[in-house]
Design an enzyme around this catalytic site. Structure first.
Site, PDB file in Angstrom:
ATOM      1  N   GLY A  20    -148.439  24.947 -19.880  1.00 13.69           N
ATOM      2  CA  GLY A  20    -147.249  25.071 -20.930  1.00 13.69           C
ATOM      3  C   GLY A  20    -146.391  23.894 -20.921  1.00 13.69           C
ATOM      4  N   SER A  76    -148.352  28.519 -15.400  1.00 11.58           N
ATOM      5  CA  SER A  76    -147.950  28.868 -14.007  1.00 11.58           C
ATOM      6  C   SER A  76    -146.503  28.923 -13.849  1.00 11.58           C
ATOM      7  CB  SER A  76    -148.516  27.978 -13.015  1.00 11.58           C
ATOM      8  OG  SER A  76    -148.242  28.157 -11.807  1.00 11.58           O
ATOM      9  N   VAL A  84    -144.763  17.953 -15.784  1.00 10.04           N
ATOM     10  CA  VAL A  84    -144.578  16.594 -15.325  1.00 10.04           C
ATOM     11  C   VAL A  84    -143.327  15.995 -15.677  1.00 10.04           C
ATOM     12  CG1 VAL A  84    -145.435  15.350 -17.465  1.00 10.04           C
ATOM     13  CG2 VAL A  84    -146.086  14.497 -15.315  1.00 10.04           C
ATOM     14  N   VAL A 134    -141.767  14.226 -17.566  1.00  7.02           N
ATOM     15  CA  VAL A 134    -141.418  12.966 -17.950  1.00  7.02           C
ATOM     16  C   VAL A 134    -141.906  12.814 -19.435  1.00  7.02           C
ATOM     17  CG1 VAL A 134    -140.933  11.598 -16.014  1.00  7.02           C
ATOM     18  CG2 VAL A 134    -143.317  11.895 -16.770  1.00  7.02           C
ATOM     19  N   LYS A 156    -135.966   5.829 -32.587  1.00  4.85           N
ATOM     20  CA  LYS A 156    -136.457   4.887 -31.973  1.00  4.85           C
ATOM     21  C   LYS A 156    -137.341   3.837 -33.003  1.00  4.85           C
ATOM     22  CE  LYS A 156    -140.595   3.998 -28.589  1.00  4.85           C
ATOM     23  NZ  LYS A 156    -141.437   4.558 -27.926  1.00  4.85           N
ATOM     24  N   PRO A 192    -142.067  -3.933 -33.454  1.00  8.31           N
ATOM     25  CA  PRO A 192    -141.747  -3.099 -34.241  1.00  8.31           C
ATOM     26  C   PRO A 192    -142.554  -1.896 -34.776  1.00  8.31           C
ATOM     27  CG  PRO A 192    -142.647  -4.995 -35.345  1.00  8.31           C
ATOM     28  CD  PRO A 192    -142.689  -5.212 -33.905  1.00  8.31           C
ATOM     29  N   VAL A 241    -153.226  30.597 -12.845  1.00  3.33           N
ATOM     30  CA  VAL A 241    -154.535  30.532 -12.941  1.00  3.33           C
ATOM     31  C   VAL A 241    -155.027  30.012 -11.600  1.00  3.33           C
ATOM     32  CG1 VAL A 241    -156.674  29.816 -14.189  1.00  3.33           C
ATOM     33  CG2 VAL A 241    -154.712  30.381 -15.368  1.00  3.33           C
ATOM     34  N   LEU A 298    -152.599  15.362 -20.284  1.00  4.26           N
ATOM     35  CA  LEU A 298    -152.895  14.740 -19.166  1.00  4.26           C
ATOM     36  C   LEU A 298    -154.226  14.841 -18.486  1.00  4.26           C
ATOM     37  CD1 LEU A 298    -149.500  14.371 -17.447  1.00  4.26           C
ATOM     38  CD2 LEU A 298    -150.572  12.657 -18.720  1.00  4.26           C
ATOM     39  N   THR A 314    -147.960   6.518 -25.777  1.00  2.00           N
ATOM     40  CA  THR A 314    -148.745   7.095 -26.638  1.00  2.00           C
ATOM     41  C   THR A 314    -149.409   8.379 -26.295  1.00  2.00           C
ATOM     42  OG1 THR A 314    -150.204   5.760 -25.330  1.00  2.00           O
ATOM     43  CG2 THR A 314    -149.570   4.675 -27.465  1.00  2.00           C
TER      44      THR A 314
HETATM   45  C1  LIG Z   1    -144.128   8.077 -15.760  1.00  2.00           C
HETATM   46  C2  LIG Z   1    -144.880   8.956 -17.045  1.00  2.00           C
HETATM   47  C3  LIG Z   1    -144.063   8.355 -18.269  1.00  2.00           C
HETATM   48  C4  LIG Z   1    -144.465   9.009 -19.345  1.00  2.00           C
HETATM   49  N1  LIG Z   1    -144.075   8.695 -20.435  1.00  2.00           N
HETATM   50  C5  LIG Z   1    -144.308   9.078 -21.660  1.00  2.00           C
HETATM   51  C6  LIG Z   1    -143.694   8.699 -22.723  1.00  2.00           C
HETATM   52  O1  LIG Z   1    -142.909   7.948 -22.894  1.00  2.00           O
HETATM   53  N2  LIG Z   1    -144.557   9.057 -23.918  1.00  2.00           N
HETATM   54  C7  LIG Z   1    -145.588   9.860 -24.074  1.00  2.00           C
HETATM   55  O2  LIG Z   1    -146.115  10.292 -25.014  1.00  2.00           O
HETATM   56  N3  LIG Z   1    -145.927  10.449 -22.688  1.00  2.00           N
HETATM   57  C8  LIG Z   1    -145.555   9.928 -21.661  1.00  2.00           C
HETATM   58  N4  LIG Z   1    -146.046  10.428 -20.612  1.00  2.00           N
HETATM   59  C9  LIG Z   1    -147.242  11.417 -20.504  1.00  2.00           C
HETATM   60  C10 LIG Z   1    -146.462  12.845 -20.968  1.00  2.00           C
HETATM   61  O3  LIG Z   1    -145.432  13.009 -20.038  1.00  2.00           O
HETATM   62  C11 LIG Z   1    -147.510  13.799 -21.019  1.00  2.00           C
HETATM   63  O4  LIG Z   1    -148.535  13.360 -21.928  1.00  2.00           O
HETATM   64  C12 LIG Z   1    -147.153  15.018 -21.636  1.00  2.00           C
HETATM   65  O5  LIG Z   1    -145.972  15.476 -20.823  1.00  2.00           O
HETATM   66  C13 LIG Z   1    -148.075  16.187 -21.519  1.00  2.00           C
HETATM   67  O6  LIG Z   1    -148.288  16.706 -20.134  1.00  2.00           O
HETATM   68  P1  LIG Z   1    -149.396  17.975 -20.011  1.00  2.00           P
HETATM   69  O7  LIG Z   1    -148.603  18.905 -20.768  1.00  2.00           O
HETATM   70  O8  LIG Z   1    -150.422  17.375 -20.130  1.00  2.00           O
HETATM   71  O9  LIG Z   1    -148.991  18.118 -18.669  1.00  2.00           O
HETATM   72  P2  LIG Z   1    -147.847  18.697 -17.569  1.00  2.00           P
HETATM   73  O10 LIG Z   1    -146.363  18.563 -18.251  1.00  2.00           O
HETATM   74  O11 LIG Z   1    -148.129  18.469 -16.182  1.00  2.00           O
HETATM   75  O12 LIG Z   1    -147.945  20.375 -17.814  1.00  2.00           O
HETATM   76  C14 LIG Z   1    -149.100  20.944 -17.050  1.00  2.00           C
HETATM   77  C15 LIG Z   1    -148.770  22.712 -17.261  1.00  2.00           C
HETATM   78  O13 LIG Z   1    -149.863  23.254 -16.820  1.00  2.00           O
HETATM   79  C16 LIG Z   1    -149.523  24.299 -16.166  1.00  2.00           C
HETATM   80  N5  LIG Z   1    -150.502  24.688 -14.833  1.00  2.00           N
HETATM   81  C17 LIG Z   1    -150.826  23.733 -14.094  1.00  2.00           C
HETATM   82  N6  LIG Z   1    -151.626  24.376 -13.280  1.00  2.00           N
HETATM   83  C18 LIG Z   1    -151.736  25.634 -13.770  1.00  2.00           C
HETATM   84  C19 LIG Z   1    -152.331  26.654 -13.159  1.00  2.00           C
HETATM   85  N7  LIG Z   1    -153.144  26.906 -12.078  1.00  2.00           N
HETATM   86  N8  LIG Z   1    -152.178  27.960 -14.057  1.00  2.00           N
HETATM   87  C20 LIG Z   1    -151.504  27.883 -14.969  1.00  2.00           C
HETATM   88  N9  LIG Z   1    -151.055  26.971 -15.305  1.00  2.00           N
HETATM   89  C21 LIG Z   1    -151.135  25.701 -14.647  1.00  2.00           C
HETATM   90  C22 LIG Z   1    -148.104  23.798 -15.496  1.00  2.00           C
HETATM   91  O14 LIG Z   1    -147.401  25.112 -15.246  1.00  2.00           O
HETATM   92  C23 LIG Z   1    -147.680  23.113 -16.662  1.00  2.00           C
HETATM   93  O15 LIG Z   1    -147.013  24.023 -17.587  1.00  2.00           O
HETATM   94  C24 LIG Z   1    -145.553  10.154 -19.382  1.00  2.00           C
HETATM   95  C25 LIG Z   1    -146.271  10.268 -18.153  1.00  2.00           C
HETATM   96  C26 LIG Z   1    -145.642   9.817 -16.893  1.00  2.00           C
HETATM   97  C27 LIG Z   1    -146.483  10.107 -15.594  1.00  2.00           C
END
Ligand SMILES: Cc1cc2nc3c(=O)[nH]c(=O)nc-3n(C[C@H](O)[C@H](O)[C@H](O)COP(=O)(O)OP(=O)(O)OC[C@H]3O[C@@H](n4cnc5c(N)ncnc54)[C@H](O)[C@@H]3O)c2cc1C
Length: 535
Positions: free
Chosen positions: A34, A61, A67, A69, A100, A120, A207, A355, A366
């Protein structure tokens, strides 16, 4: 001329009106995770599939945080909210969002006059200045002493410098494509609420693992709460954990560590007062770079660095010094990053988004764009009834090529740096582990040739259009040394920059102060989608 793809991807998805277009096997989808990836995917899927009777459940979970950010976007995000029919005024206020215009790069180049440049986002006005920009850049690569710094040619650079919003008066005939900054946690909450309103089911549960069947596909997922859940499609949005695609299905991961050295970040907020900038600032640091992202109520900051060259403590101290927060009582968050991509984001009955699919470091913000692309193209495949192994391979090839195009663009920032102050920057400049596409592009530029045909012909151009490649190479000052420049021929010097200044100065009057604009966000414009001809 080619229409830019980066800024104007209009998915041709139907909104759930044709039951026949749903593959018969697809009745239930489970999204695990989520974070932003989970909720963006859930909303896009809901729009196309819930009306066709597909049940979508998102599992999150309670013990694994997101993450937390990711506060900057590309212009694609505008398309995301437009597609979902969500007004800016609604989501932007909730998420303390700002507009932006692009990204300012500070200190990446040491070449006189090129210590700062702006990447730009495109505007229809650029159609009137791009020819002159490309002409001057190409003349300068060939040794002519003409002005070729990108900032002079683009309205977005001026808007950012003047802290204006990229929202022109309705009477102004040119649209400016723009992106957003936002609070990542609040965006997650907002998308969660919207998705549930639109029929997505939500379960808070952890999970523990996925059961894999004899064919190597996922048979079910088991939770710590004691449930076993089944679906026809499992979407892995578990972030860097890659619980399904990596841990269960063992799809290989292709690391980009050879090309992109950064593998960690430290983040912390800082106060914001007065005018609100409409740009992200990316400042070169000793072993990486720092972002400064303006929200309506604070700045988000972070230092992305390489642990091969710098410890987390040293990175935190350097960031605090950079922000003037050395003695401030502000908590820092430390993160590790897994940079690279899975070999096959769609494997059997599992799709990895976010991710878990992969990550190219956040220099050009991106990642959310890629989430949107992956979910949208997947839906296109579904709607065309394409889910065979051969279709999966086509899908994966398309995603991977796009992913690597973005990587190559990011790598170019590092390769072209002219800093010599630390081992980190010297190692980046000396790096020869470039893709063949990038080597060709780079060689053409260094030989004084136009890279327009190369960008257009290669898949590299699908990820970033010519305007972006030229802004980057010219912005970093990748030209002959100033002492070696010669007076331009009449043909080389044929453009009058005063005319461009006049055009852009007059245009500026149509754009409001950014802070003021954020207090008066209008309903979505009736202006037709902009067509961009960006070479
Ligand atoms: C330093 C940094 C800077 C960034 N800056 C940018 C930016 O400026 N622009 C941009 O587009 N992107 C940026 N990103 C990337 C961006 O943060 C992610 O692509 C975006 O937040 C999506 O993350 P996610 O949902 O894939 O993972 P997460 O946010 O990590 O979410 C993972 C989810 O999975 C769930 N989960 C994990 N394990 C389990 C389990 N066992 N059972 C049930 N649920 C589980 C967690 O509870 C959570 O809800 C950045 C990343 C980093 C590291």
């Amino acid at each position: 001329m080619a229409t830019a793809t980066l800024f104007n991807y209009s998915p041709g998805l139907s909104a759930g009106d044709d039951p026949a277009s749903r593959p018969p096997a697809l009745r239930r989808i489970i999204i695990v995770g989520g974070g932003t990836a989970g909720w963006m995917t859930a909303l896009l899927f809901a729009r196309s599939l819930i009306g066709k009777g597909v049940e979508i459940t998102l599992l999150e979970s309670p013990s694994v945080p997101t993450v937390g950010v990711g506060e900057g976007s590309t212009p694609w995000m505008r398309g995301f909210f437009d597609l979902l029919g969500i007004e800016e005024a609604e989501w932007m206020h909730y998420c303390h969002a700002t507009y932006k215009c692009g990204i300012a790069f500070e200190g990446w180049s040491t070449k006189p006059g090129f210590e700062r440049y702006f990447h730009p986002f495109a505007s229809m006005l650029d159609n009137l200045t791009m020819t002159q920009f490309v002409h001057n850049v190409e003349a300068r690569i060939n040794g002519a002493d003409v002005h070729a710094h990108p900032d002079r040619f683009f309205i977005a650079a001026r808007l950012a410098a003047g802290r204006r919003a990229p929202k022109a008066r309705e009477s102004f005939p040119f649209d400016v494509w723009h992106a957003y900054h936002f609070d990542a946690t609040l965006l997650g909450q907002f998308l969660h609420r919207k998705a549930v309103e639109r029929g997505v089911r939500y379960k808070s549960c952890h999970v523990t693992h996925a059961v894999v069947d004899a064919n190597g596909a996922i048979a079910s997922v088991s939770t710590r709460e004691g449930e076993t859940l089944t679906a026809d499609l499992y979407v892995d949005c578990t972030g860097f954990a890659g619980l399904l695609i990596d841990k269960a299905l063992k799809v290989p991961f292709i690391s980009f560590a050879d090309n992109l050295f950064n593998d960690a970040a430290v983040a912390m907020p800082s106060p914001l007062a007065g005018a609100i900038p409409s740009e992200t600032v990316s400042t070169a640091m000793k072993c990486g770079w720092a972002w400064k992202i303006p929200l309506s109520n604070r700045f988000g900051n972070g230092y992305v660095y390489s642990t091969r060259f710098c410890t987390p403590d040293a990175a935190e101290s350097e960031l605090r010094r950079h922000l003037g927060l050395l003695d401030a009582d502000v908590a820092a968050r430390h993160l590790r990053m897994r940079v690279g991509r899975v070999a096959r984001p769609w494997y059997k009955n599992c799709l990895a988004v976010g991710l878990s699919q992969g990550f190219v470091e956040p220099l050009e913000a991106t990642a959310l764009m890629f989430i949107q692309l992956t979910a949208t193209v997947f839906l296109e495949f579904l709607q065309q009834g394409h889910s065979s192994e051969e279709a999966q391979e086509r899908f994966n090839a398309r995603m991977n090529v796009h992913f690597e195009g973005i990587r190559d663009y990011i790598v170019t920032h590092y390769k072209t740096n002219s800093r010599t102050d630390t081992d980190y920057w010297r190692a980046n400049a000396a790096n020869t582990k470039l893709s063949d596409n990038l080597k060709k592009l780079y060689a053409a530029w260094m030989a004084g040739k136009s890279i327009v045909p190369g960008v257009r012909a290669q898949v590299i151009g699908q990820s970033y259009p010519v305007v972006s490649w030229y802004a980057l190479m010219a912005g970093m000052g990748i030209f002959p040394e100033a002492k070696d420049l010669r007076p331009p021929t009449p043909q080389e010097g044929r453009y009058n920059l005063g005319e461009i200044d006049d055009l852009l100065d007059r245009s500026m009057e149509n754009f409001p102060d950014h802070r003021h604009a954020l207090g008066h966000i209008p309903a979505r414009s009736a202006r037709p989608a902009m067509q961009l001809y960006l070479w």
